[in-house]
Scaffold this active site. Sequence first.
Site, PDB file in Angstrom:
ATOM      1  N   LYS A   1     -11.192  -0.313  17.516  1.00  0.00           N
ATOM      2  CA  LYS A   1     -10.074   0.187  18.335  1.00  0.00           C
ATOM      3  C   LYS A   1     -10.330  -0.082  19.814  1.00  0.00           C
ATOM      4  O   LYS A   1      -9.416  -0.442  20.557  1.00  0.00           O
ATOM      5  CB  LYS A   1      -9.876   1.681  18.075  1.00  0.00           C
ATOM      6  CG  LYS A   1      -9.382   1.952  16.652  1.00  0.00           C
ATOM      7  CD  LYS A   1      -9.547   3.409  16.291  1.00  0.00           C
ATOM      8  CE  LYS A   1      -8.969   3.709  14.914  1.00  0.00           C
ATOM      9  NZ  LYS A   1      -9.358   5.028  14.409  1.00  0.00           N
TER      10      LYS A   1
ATOM     11  N   GLY B   1       0.825  -1.219   0.000  1.00  0.00           N
ATOM     12  CA  GLY B   1       0.000   0.000   0.000  1.00  0.00           C
ATOM     13  C   GLY B   1       0.851   1.256   0.000  1.00  0.00           C
ATOM     14  O   GLY B   1       1.853   1.350   0.722  1.00  0.00           O
TER      15      GLY B   1
HETATM   16  N1  LIG Z   1      -5.613   7.255   6.865  1.00  0.00           N
HETATM   17  C1  LIG Z   1      -5.386   7.254   8.169  1.00  0.00           C
HETATM   18  O1  LIG Z   1      -5.304   8.316   8.801  1.00  0.00           O
HETATM   19  C2  LIG Z   1      -5.208   5.963   8.890  1.00  0.00           C
HETATM   20  C3  LIG Z   1      -5.341   4.752   8.260  1.00  0.00           C
HETATM   21  N2  LIG Z   1      -5.153   3.577   8.955  1.00  0.00           N
HETATM   22  C4  LIG Z   1      -5.245   2.300   8.268  1.00  0.00           C
HETATM   23  O2  LIG Z   1      -4.147   2.189   7.357  1.00  0.00           O
HETATM   24  C5  LIG Z   1      -4.539   1.427   6.211  1.00  0.00           C
HETATM   25  C6  LIG Z   1      -4.299   2.266   4.947  1.00  0.00           C
HETATM   26  O3  LIG Z   1      -5.066   3.436   5.008  1.00  0.00           O
HETATM   27  P1  LIG Z   1      -4.856   4.633   3.946  1.00  0.00           P
HETATM   28  O4  LIG Z   1      -3.420   4.825   3.683  1.00  0.00           O
HETATM   29  O5  LIG Z   1      -5.678   5.743   4.455  1.00  0.00           O
HETATM   30  O6  LIG Z   1      -5.566   4.000   2.646  1.00  0.00           O
HETATM   31  P2  LIG Z   1      -5.481   4.532   1.135  1.00  0.00           P
HETATM   32  O7  LIG Z   1      -6.777   4.156   0.512  1.00  0.00           O
HETATM   33  O8  LIG Z   1      -5.038   5.925   1.091  1.00  0.00           O
HETATM   34  O9  LIG Z   1      -4.311   3.628   0.511  1.00  0.00           O
HETATM   35  C7  LIG Z   1      -4.438   2.261   0.252  1.00  0.00           C
HETATM   36  C8  LIG Z   1      -3.245   1.824  -0.574  1.00  0.00           C
HETATM   37  O10 LIG Z   1      -3.253   0.415  -0.717  1.00  0.00           O
HETATM   38  C9  LIG Z   1      -3.243   0.057  -2.100  1.00  0.00           C
HETATM   39  N3  LIG Z   1      -4.153  -1.087  -2.232  1.00  0.00           N
HETATM   40  C10 LIG Z   1      -5.384  -1.205  -1.698  1.00  0.00           C
HETATM   41  N4  LIG Z   1      -5.902  -2.401  -1.989  1.00  0.00           N
HETATM   42  C11 LIG Z   1      -4.978  -3.048  -2.734  1.00  0.00           C
HETATM   43  C12 LIG Z   1      -4.918  -4.323  -3.354  1.00  0.00           C
HETATM   44  N5  LIG Z   1      -5.927  -5.176  -3.275  1.00  0.00           N
HETATM   45  N6  LIG Z   1      -3.802  -4.659  -4.027  1.00  0.00           N
HETATM   46  C13 LIG Z   1      -2.768  -3.800  -4.108  1.00  0.00           C
HETATM   47  N7  LIG Z   1      -2.742  -2.568  -3.545  1.00  0.00           N
HETATM   48  C14 LIG Z   1      -3.845  -2.209  -2.863  1.00  0.00           C
HETATM   49  C15 LIG Z   1      -3.725   1.276  -2.879  1.00  0.00           C
HETATM   50  O11 LIG Z   1      -3.118   1.260  -4.169  1.00  0.00           O
HETATM   51  P3  LIG Z   1      -3.296   2.470  -5.226  1.00  0.00           P
HETATM   52  O12 LIG Z   1      -2.532   3.615  -4.648  1.00  0.00           O
HETATM   53  O13 LIG Z   1      -2.712   1.985  -6.485  1.00  0.00           O
HETATM   54  O14 LIG Z   1      -4.771   2.732  -5.294  1.00  0.00           O
HETATM   55  C16 LIG Z   1      -3.201   2.408  -1.986  1.00  0.00           C
HETATM   56  O15 LIG Z   1      -1.884   2.723  -2.321  1.00  0.00           O
HETATM   57  C17 LIG Z   1      -5.997   1.028   6.443  1.00  0.00           C
HETATM   58  O16 LIG Z   1      -6.012  -0.235   7.082  1.00  0.00           O
HETATM   59  C18 LIG Z   1      -6.492   2.092   7.423  1.00  0.00           C
HETATM   60  O17 LIG Z   1      -7.566   1.658   8.226  1.00  0.00           O
HETATM   61  C19 LIG Z   1      -4.829   3.570  10.288  1.00  0.00           C
HETATM   62  C20 LIG Z   1      -4.682   4.736  10.962  1.00  0.00           C
HETATM   63  C21 LIG Z   1      -4.895   6.034  10.322  1.00  0.00           C
HETATM   64  N1  LIG Z   2     -10.498   6.592   9.765  1.00  0.00           N
HETATM   65  C1  LIG Z   2      -9.716   6.566  10.940  1.00  0.00           C
HETATM   66  C2  LIG Z   2      -8.253   6.617  10.599  1.00  0.00           C
HETATM   67  C3  LIG Z   2      -7.412   6.260  11.728  1.00  0.00           C
HETATM   68  O1  LIG Z   2      -7.535   5.222  12.353  1.00  0.00           O
HETATM   69  C4  LIG Z   2     -10.051   7.774  11.813  1.00  0.00           C
HETATM   70  O2  LIG Z   2     -10.719   8.679  11.313  1.00  0.00           O
HETATM   71  O3  LIG Z   2      -9.680   7.772  12.992  1.00  0.00           O
END
Ligand SMILES: NC(=O)C1=CN([C@@H]2O[C@H](COP(=O)(O)OP(=O)(O)OC[C@H]3O[C@@H](n4cnc5c(N)ncnc54)[C@H](OP(=O)(O)O)[C@@H]3O)[C@@H](O)[C@H]2O)C=CC1
Ligand SMILES: N[C@@H](CC=O)C(=O)O
Length: 432
Positions: free
Chosen positions: A205, A10
Amino acid sequence: MKAIHVGLLGLGTVGSGVVKIIEDHQDKLMHQVGCPVKVKKVLVKNIEKNRQIHIEKEILTTNVEDIISNPEIDVVIEVMGGVEDTRQLLIEALKAKKHVVTANKDLMALYGTELLSIATENGCDLFYEASVAGGIPILRSLVDGLASDRITKMMGIVNGTTNFILTKMTKLGSAYEDVLKEAQDLGYAEADPTSDVEGLDAARKMAILARLGFSMHVDLEDVNVKGISSVTDDDIDYSKRLGYTMKLIGIAQRENGKIEVAVEPTLLPETHPLASVNDEYNAVYVYGEAVGETMFYGPGAGSLPTATSVVSDLVGVMKNMRLGVNGRSAIAPQFEKQIKSPDHIFAQHFLRISVKDQVGAFSKITSLFSERGVSFEKILQLPIKNSNLAEIVIVTHKAAQSDFEEILQHLNDLAVVEKVKSTYRVEGNGSI
Ligand SMILES: NC(=O)C1=CN([C@@H]2O[C@H](COP(=O)(O)OP(=O)(O)OC[C@H]3O[C@@H](n4cnc5c(N)ncnc54)[C@H](OP(=O)(O)O)[C@@H]3O)[C@@H](O)[C@H]2O)C=CC1
Ligand SMILES: N[C@@H](CC=O)C(=O)O
Ligand code: NA
């Protein structure tokens, strides 16, 4: 000294932050672990996508085997989200003796126990600090900092998106849909924001926190959940008039070995420490029998804050590698799970009721409460313009959940009651 090679699953909000921190803080990382840290491969869905960060194209892949089956990769960082497929991938990674760091609370809330035991069997670390309260080091604080204490209560704001929405609705009068969109644009919300606004993300959480804090196997189904999608501007206005702030609060408490875990929109006195936690910020209050009150505050979502927790977990893995102690930190639960029944859960409640504006209406309502021994702390009665209805807003003293639910049922049956418009838990009057 040989570099540590990382495979990243990711490259979205969190993944981009991870790459940036590994690059920008390389000196600090080398100083701590004694060797360079390199991102070797990154799994994405779409290689052609325009990215916020610069990354060599040949590092990107759409084939997960380039990471999971790559003998050069020591640590897999999972920041792509998803549950069932991701679980399989991480099991494969652990069986291939790769340490895992994840930010995925959906996965850890459902399959954390299984994954941690597979990690231990394979001598691997599985760390997940970013899964709860983004940039706040709350899991390490529970597991290490408060390891000697018995924790009896945790209460907090653990979802950044909903806190952002409620803050903007309360302070600026913004519309719910507009602020949700803003939270999505800022990268705070989940891919499907339903889990944020319906309280499920916070419930996941709280299940993780309760497991670690109470050393019990707490399941997601053990958490009572209510989200913020039905909170109205009127509810927020009435709360303000009564001196309260509306927050989505997670509560986990233990009494005589039995626990309650819940997530719901809750009214807090404006002077309460959690009432001033605004925007995407999170805070977790933890009460331990010996330490007393502690509180942890920081950004709960967003790219660099969340990535800080992820990369700190990576440092934890690398320090264990140096010491040769990977896979030894997960501790099995100490206690059998026991969940409190509704007659043992006590809280204050806010109710907003529209009633027929006629003689005796008020006394019919109050007698329903007094018959069950529930008294009022605050009452407000206002006529509703251009109607024969009035609005009654009540804040009760503490009542058993079972009594409160019974009162609600009977209220709806009363002929003088047009509608129970909303009810909310009230916390923090007197103490946290
Ligand atoms: N955003 C936040 O503030 C927080 C997020 N999280 C957790 O972190 C994780 C990531 O969140 P976030 O970064 O926001 O998500 P995003 O949607 O921004 O990013 C997801 C990434 O994963 C890639 N991806 C998703 N599915 C696939 C797949 N099947 N095969 C290959 N690549 C894949 C996407 O590729 P592409 O770029 O090509 O689309 C993208 O780069 C989640 O579990 C979320 O709950 C936890 C705490 C805070
Ligand atoms: N969607 C979540 C991201 C972090 O866990 C939030 O809003 O807190
Ligand atoms: Na955290």
